[in-house]
Design a protein around this motif. Structure first.
Motif, mmCIF file in Angstrom:
data_model
loop_
_atom_site.group_PDB
_atom_site.id
_atom_site.type_symbol
_atom_site.label_atom_id
_atom_site.label_comp_id
_atom_site.label_asym_id
_atom_site.label_seq_id
_atom_site.Cartn_x
_atom_site.Cartn_y
_atom_site.Cartn_z
ATOM 1 N N GLY A 36 -55.111 13.501 -5.831
ATOM 2 C CA GLY A 36 -56.217 14.305 -6.947
ATOM 3 C C GLY A 36 -57.594 14.764 -6.129
ATOM 4 O O GLY A 36 -57.839 15.636 -6.697
ATOM 5 N N PHE A 37 -57.647 14.368 -4.862
ATOM 6 C CA PHE A 37 -58.984 14.635 -4.292
ATOM 7 C C PHE A 37 -59.050 15.969 -3.983
ATOM 8 O O PHE A 37 -59.941 16.759 -3.862
ATOM 9 N N VAL A 38 -57.719 16.319 -3.373
ATOM 10 C CA VAL A 38 -57.571 17.532 -2.679
ATOM 11 C C VAL A 38 -57.929 18.759 -3.608
ATOM 12 O O VAL A 38 -58.591 19.726 -3.730
ATOM 13 N N ALA A 39 -57.370 18.526 -4.881
ATOM 14 C CA ALA A 39 -57.655 19.092 -6.096
ATOM 15 C C ALA A 39 -58.988 19.559 -6.730
ATOM 16 O O ALA A 39 -59.669 20.551 -6.913
ATOM 17 N N ALA A 40 -59.623 18.464 -6.576
ATOM 18 C CA ALA A 40 -61.279 18.408 -6.924
ATOM 19 C C ALA A 40 -61.836 18.989 -5.703
ATOM 20 O O ALA A 40 -62.985 20.050 -6.301
ATOM 21 N N VAL A 41 -61.601 19.080 -4.687
ATOM 22 C CA VAL A 41 -62.261 19.666 -3.328
ATOM 23 C C VAL A 41 -62.032 21.101 -3.757
ATOM 24 O O VAL A 41 -62.917 22.046 -3.571
ATOM 25 N N ARG A 42 -60.669 21.668 -3.788
ATOM 26 C CA ARG A 42 -60.433 22.915 -4.200
ATOM 27 C C ARG A 42 -61.171 23.651 -5.292
ATOM 28 O O ARG A 42 -61.767 24.981 -4.953
ATOM 29 N N ALA B 88 -67.084 10.647 -1.429
ATOM 30 C CA ALA B 88 -66.394 11.352 -0.662
ATOM 31 C C ALA B 88 -66.646 12.993 -0.922
ATOM 32 O O ALA B 88 -66.819 13.940 -0.053
ATOM 33 N N LEU B 89 -66.944 13.281 -2.512
ATOM 34 C CA LEU B 89 -67.147 14.636 -2.808
ATOM 35 C C LEU B 89 -68.537 15.100 -2.282
ATOM 36 O O LEU B 89 -68.948 16.241 -1.821
ATOM 37 N N ASP B 90 -69.613 14.194 -2.273
ATOM 38 C CA ASP B 90 -70.960 14.383 -1.623
ATOM 39 C C ASP B 90 -70.861 14.689 -0.348
ATOM 40 O O ASP B 90 -71.329 15.443 0.201
ATOM 41 N N ALA B 91 -69.872 14.262 0.347
ATOM 42 C CA ALA B 91 -69.707 14.039 1.812
ATOM 43 C C ALA B 91 -69.223 15.635 2.145
ATOM 44 O O ALA B 91 -69.544 16.320 3.180
ATOM 45 N N VAL B 92 -68.209 15.811 1.231
ATOM 46 C CA VAL B 92 -67.616 17.356 1.426
ATOM 47 C C VAL B 92 -68.692 18.343 1.504
ATOM 48 O O VAL B 92 -68.848 19.360 2.243
ATOM 49 N N GLY C 99 -49.289 21.054 -2.506
ATOM 50 C CA GLY C 99 -49.187 21.874 -4.024
ATOM 51 C C GLY C 99 -50.598 21.735 -4.776
ATOM 52 O O GLY C 99 -51.001 22.605 -5.644
ATOM 53 N N GLU C 100 -51.414 21.110 -4.258
ATOM 54 C CA GLU C 100 -52.915 21.001 -4.706
ATOM 55 C C GLU C 100 -53.752 21.806 -4.172
ATOM 56 O O GLU C 100 -54.911 21.838 -4.337
ATOM 57 N N GLY C 101 -53.302 22.501 -3.233
ATOM 58 C CA GLY C 101 -54.225 23.346 -2.591
ATOM 59 C C GLY C 101 -54.697 23.162 -1.134
ATOM 60 O O GLY C 101 -55.391 23.883 -0.657
ATOM 61 N N ALA C 102 -54.006 22.330 -0.276
ATOM 62 C CA ALA C 102 -54.450 22.135 1.021
ATOM 63 C C ALA C 102 -53.766 23.394 1.914
ATOM 64 O O ALA C 102 -52.671 23.632 1.600
ATOM 65 N N ASP C 103 -54.677 23.474 2.739
ATOM 66 C CA ASP C 103 -54.328 24.830 3.780
ATOM 67 C C ASP C 103 -53.513 24.287 4.958
ATOM 68 O O ASP C 103 -53.131 25.107 5.710
ATOM 69 N N LEU C 104 -53.896 23.091 5.253
ATOM 70 C CA LEU C 104 -53.467 22.531 6.782
ATOM 71 C C LEU C 104 -53.136 21.242 6.670
ATOM 72 O O LEU C 104 -53.811 20.155 5.921
#
Length: 321
Positions: A113-119, A74-78, A142-147
């Motif tokens: 936790g994935f949102v925090a990793a992407v952020r 998933a991180l690679d896809a991002v 709280g982990e950094g999502a904007d939308l």
């Protein structure tokens, strides 16, 4: 005395006439310009067409069949989507179609936790999370999502309250007034687009009244959600009615069944139909495009932007060198 000229019959050749060039006014009119869209650290101007890349942390998603379920994949896809030009990433933890139950705890295990990793990896990227649950929205905000992308039309009214509390944006979708993960069956509307407009603007106005910034609220006609394929085609054809509301329009059409039923193609053969619908939607006023194939979608949108005069050539060689 001269003979009378022969009668013209269906077999008599006629002198061809030159075709009449279509007038620019024959094209559908461009949608009126709206204000800027502000999500996270980004401000998207009225003429910008924005790609929202799909990254599903699900083992059973209809398109990639679980290819990005694992965190590393998933991180690679991002990373690939960002490199290809996506400016928003939409992370999902529950597929839209019926299937095995996914509890809020399991959804959070997949996306939390994935949102925090992407952020941490992409500080300026707009991160969206596809969820209808306020409890999930609270954690990811709280982990950094904007939308918060509420694809099920406000079934949990507290999700809008979470968006207001954390200062995130909100997508307000028409889903045919169905419970989450429900397939439509013999859906009927007196006027499907009127229902879409009334529902989405009602959700948007409620969100704004709760304190969600108006320039961070989008409306989505919800292609295939609570609709048959003819409904989805009509929603596309009549997108100017959504754009006329003043709320920015997001469309999520990528590889969906209405494309497949129009062309009689399987999921892996719907790119051309998706891009055609994307181009039409961009011309008619949509501003954000949720997509699986980012590079192809971005090229399509750049072509539309150039035709309507909002973008120049990437290179200029013809007739000048």
């Amino acid at each position: 005395m001269d003979a009378d000229p022969p009668e013209t019959t269906a077999l008599t050749p006629r002198t061809p006439t030159a075709p009449t060039a279509p007038s620019p006014t024959d094209l559908p009119p461009l949608a009126p310009r709206q204000g800027p869209l502000r999500l996270g650290r980004r401000v998207f101007g009225p003429s910008e067409l924005v790609v929202m890349a799909i990254v599903n942390r699900t083992p059973d998603s209809f398109f990639d069949r679980g290819a990005t379920y694992g965190e590393a994949a998933a991180l690679d896809a991002v990373d690939r989507a960002v490199e290809d030009g996506a400016e928003i990433i939409d992370i999902g933890g529950v597929k839209a179609a019926p299937g095995g139950e996914v509890s809020p705890a399991e959804e959070l295990r997949r996306v939390g936790g994935f949102v925090a990793a992407v952020r941490a990896r992409h500080p300026d990227l707009v991160i969206s999370v596809d969820t209808w649950r306020a409890a999930v929205g609270r954690v990811v905000a709280g982990e950094g999502a904007d939308l918060l992308n509420d694809a099920w039309g406000g079934v949990d009214p507290q999700l809008a309250e979470v968006a207001a509390e954390f200062g995130t944006g909100l997508v307000c979708t028409h889903a045919g007034h169905l419970p989450p993960r429900t397939r439509p069956h013999r859906m009927t509307y007196d006027d499907v687009v009127a229902d879409i407009v009334t529902t989405t603007t009602g959700l948007a106005e409620r969100a704004a009244s709760l304190g969600v910034r108006a320039d961070a609220v989008l409306i989505d006609p919800g292609h295939d959600f609570g609709k048959n394929s003819r409904h989805s085609l009509e929603a596309t054809r009549r997108l100017p009615e959504l754009a006329a509301t003043g709320w920015p329009v997001l469309v999520a059409m990528s590889n969906k069944d209405f494309v497949g039923e129009t062309l009689d193609t399987g999921v892996d053969e719907r790119l051309e139909g998706t891009l055609a619908a994307t181009a039409i939607s961009a011309w008619l006023g949509a501003r954000v495009f949720r997509a699986h194939q980012v590079a192809a979608t971005l090229r399509t949108l750049r072509m539309v932007a150039a035709i309507r005069g909002d973008a120049d050539l990437a290179v200029a060689r013809r007739g000048v060198v």
